[in-house]
Scaffold this motif. Structure first.
Motif, mmCIF file in Angstrom:
data_model
loop_
_atom_site.group_PDB
_atom_site.id
_atom_site.type_symbol
_atom_site.label_atom_id
_atom_site.label_comp_id
_atom_site.label_asym_id
_atom_site.label_seq_id
_atom_site.Cartn_x
_atom_site.Cartn_y
_atom_site.Cartn_z
ATOM 1 N N GLN A 229 0.972 -1.208 0.022
ATOM 2 C CA GLN A 229 0.007 -0.043 0.034
ATOM 3 C C GLN A 229 0.749 1.275 -0.017
ATOM 4 O O GLN A 229 0.304 2.302 0.037
ATOM 5 C CB GLN A 229 -1.049 0.017 1.073
ATOM 6 N N ILE A 230 1.942 1.466 -0.057
ATOM 7 C CA ILE A 230 3.056 2.335 0.006
ATOM 8 C C ILE A 230 2.919 3.332 -1.446
ATOM 9 O O ILE A 230 2.703 4.460 -1.284
ATOM 10 C CB ILE A 230 4.601 2.027 -0.314
ATOM 11 N N SER A 231 2.456 2.487 -2.554
ATOM 12 C CA SER A 231 1.965 3.425 -3.751
ATOM 13 C C SER A 231 0.614 4.121 -3.442
ATOM 14 O O SER A 231 0.376 5.175 -3.759
ATOM 15 C CB SER A 231 1.681 2.241 -5.025
ATOM 16 N N LEU A 232 -0.210 3.423 -3.049
ATOM 17 C CA LEU A 232 -1.385 4.410 -2.535
ATOM 18 C C LEU A 232 -0.894 5.488 -1.524
ATOM 19 O O LEU A 232 -1.672 6.467 -1.623
ATOM 20 C CB LEU A 232 -2.283 3.244 -1.831
ATOM 21 N N LEU A 233 -0.100 5.083 -0.548
ATOM 22 C CA LEU A 233 0.266 6.401 0.591
ATOM 23 C C LEU A 233 0.828 7.255 -0.201
ATOM 24 O O LEU A 233 0.418 8.348 0.087
ATOM 25 C CB LEU A 233 1.045 5.667 1.451
ATOM 26 N N LYS A 234 1.701 7.068 -1.189
ATOM 27 C CA LYS A 234 2.342 8.165 -1.998
ATOM 28 C C LYS A 234 1.279 9.096 -2.727
ATOM 29 O O LYS A 234 1.404 10.157 -2.667
ATOM 30 C CB LYS A 234 3.044 7.552 -3.068
ATOM 31 N N GLU A 235 0.244 8.351 -3.283
ATOM 32 C CA GLU A 235 -0.780 9.130 -3.858
ATOM 33 C C GLU A 235 -1.606 10.068 -2.850
ATOM 34 O O GLU A 235 -1.827 11.047 -3.117
ATOM 35 C CB GLU A 235 -1.858 8.250 -4.613
ATOM 36 N N ASP A 236 -1.748 9.566 -1.897
ATOM 37 C CA ASP A 236 -2.559 10.039 -0.639
ATOM 38 C C ASP A 236 -1.713 11.446 0.145
ATOM 39 O O ASP A 236 -2.412 12.324 0.152
ATOM 40 C CB ASP A 236 -3.107 9.195 0.305
#
Length: 248
Positions: A229-236
């Motif tokens: 979920q790091i890619s999601l965290l980057k976006e957020d």
């Protein structure tokens, strides 16, 4: 003559036949085009969906007060993070399992947002007796932690455990029987510039609350079948940084 009951069966059969001719092909077409799935799922595209607040007893969940020493022996409080978007974690320097993955992921975020003065990280040690400021300083240097707003924090053990388990609801505990002597969840919390915990929503419209920090970007899926979920965290993070810039 046909009895009344037979007329009823004829009409019911006619209705079913008409329904099948008109509506069944449309339903099949929508299923083939995934229209039904799209309509019934929450859109989690960060470009379209605002990040959710986390509520407890009807109130937005905010980071509680804290005052701890960082790797440079400076007193850092929750007030020092106001005006910044930051990620919070609970770790310890001698962790033999998930902490190295977590902190490599955070270094990845550090590099991604190195040009943003309003981005930071709060790393709370759950082994403060060992993790003194000097130990945390060595750890920071070993991992390439260079962001001035990435504080590795140590202090009173009871205060840190209360912050983890009651403040953030991120599990942390001393457990002598597990490798390293401590157990923790490996989750990251995302906090906005006003100090509120934020997250995106899942496909059912519920906030995910925390992000998996112990799965590396290149791993994608761990042994338990959980996706990174790091890619999601980057976006957020980027979304909150833009939200801050726009003054919302």
């Amino acid at each position: 003559m046909l009895k009344k009951g037979k007329y009823n069966y004829i009409w019911i059969g006619a209705v079913i036949l008409v329904f099948g001719i008109i509506f069944v092909p449309r339903i099949v077409a929508r299923l083939q085009n995934d229209d039904v799935v799209d309509i019934n799922r929450m859109n989690t595209d960060p470009e379209d969906a605002p990040l959710s607040y986390i509520y407890l007893n009807g109130e937005k969940r905010k980071v509680p007060e804290f005052a701890l020493l960082n790797q440079d022996s400076l007193l850092i409080t929750d007030q020092d993070y106001l005006g910044k978007v930051y990620v919070a974690e609970f770790f310890f320097t001698t962790c033999p399992s998930i902490c190295p993955i977590m902190n490599r992921n955070l270094v990845e975020l550090q590099q991604e947002f190195k040009d943003y003065e309003n981005f930071g990280v709060a790393s709370f040690t759950i082994n403060p007796e060992y993790d003194t400021p000097s130990v945390l300083k060595e750890y920071a240097e070993a991992y390439g932690i260079t962001d001035m707003d990435w504080h590795l924090l140590t202090g009173d053990s009871d205060a840190i455990y209360a912050l983890a388990n009651s403040g953030f609801n991120i599990f942390a505990a001393e457990m002598p029987d597990v490798p390293g002597g401590f157990e923790h969840s490996g989750l990251f919390a995302l906090i906005d510039q006003q100090g509120y915990i934020r997250s995106r929503k899942d496909s059912f419209g519920n906030p995910i609350i925390y992000y998996r920090g112990a799965i590396s970007l290149d791993q994608e899926v761990n042994a338990q079948g959980e996706t990174e979920q790091i890619s999601l965290l980057k976006e957020d993070i980027e979304k909150l940084l833009k939200e801050n810039t726009s003054g919302k």
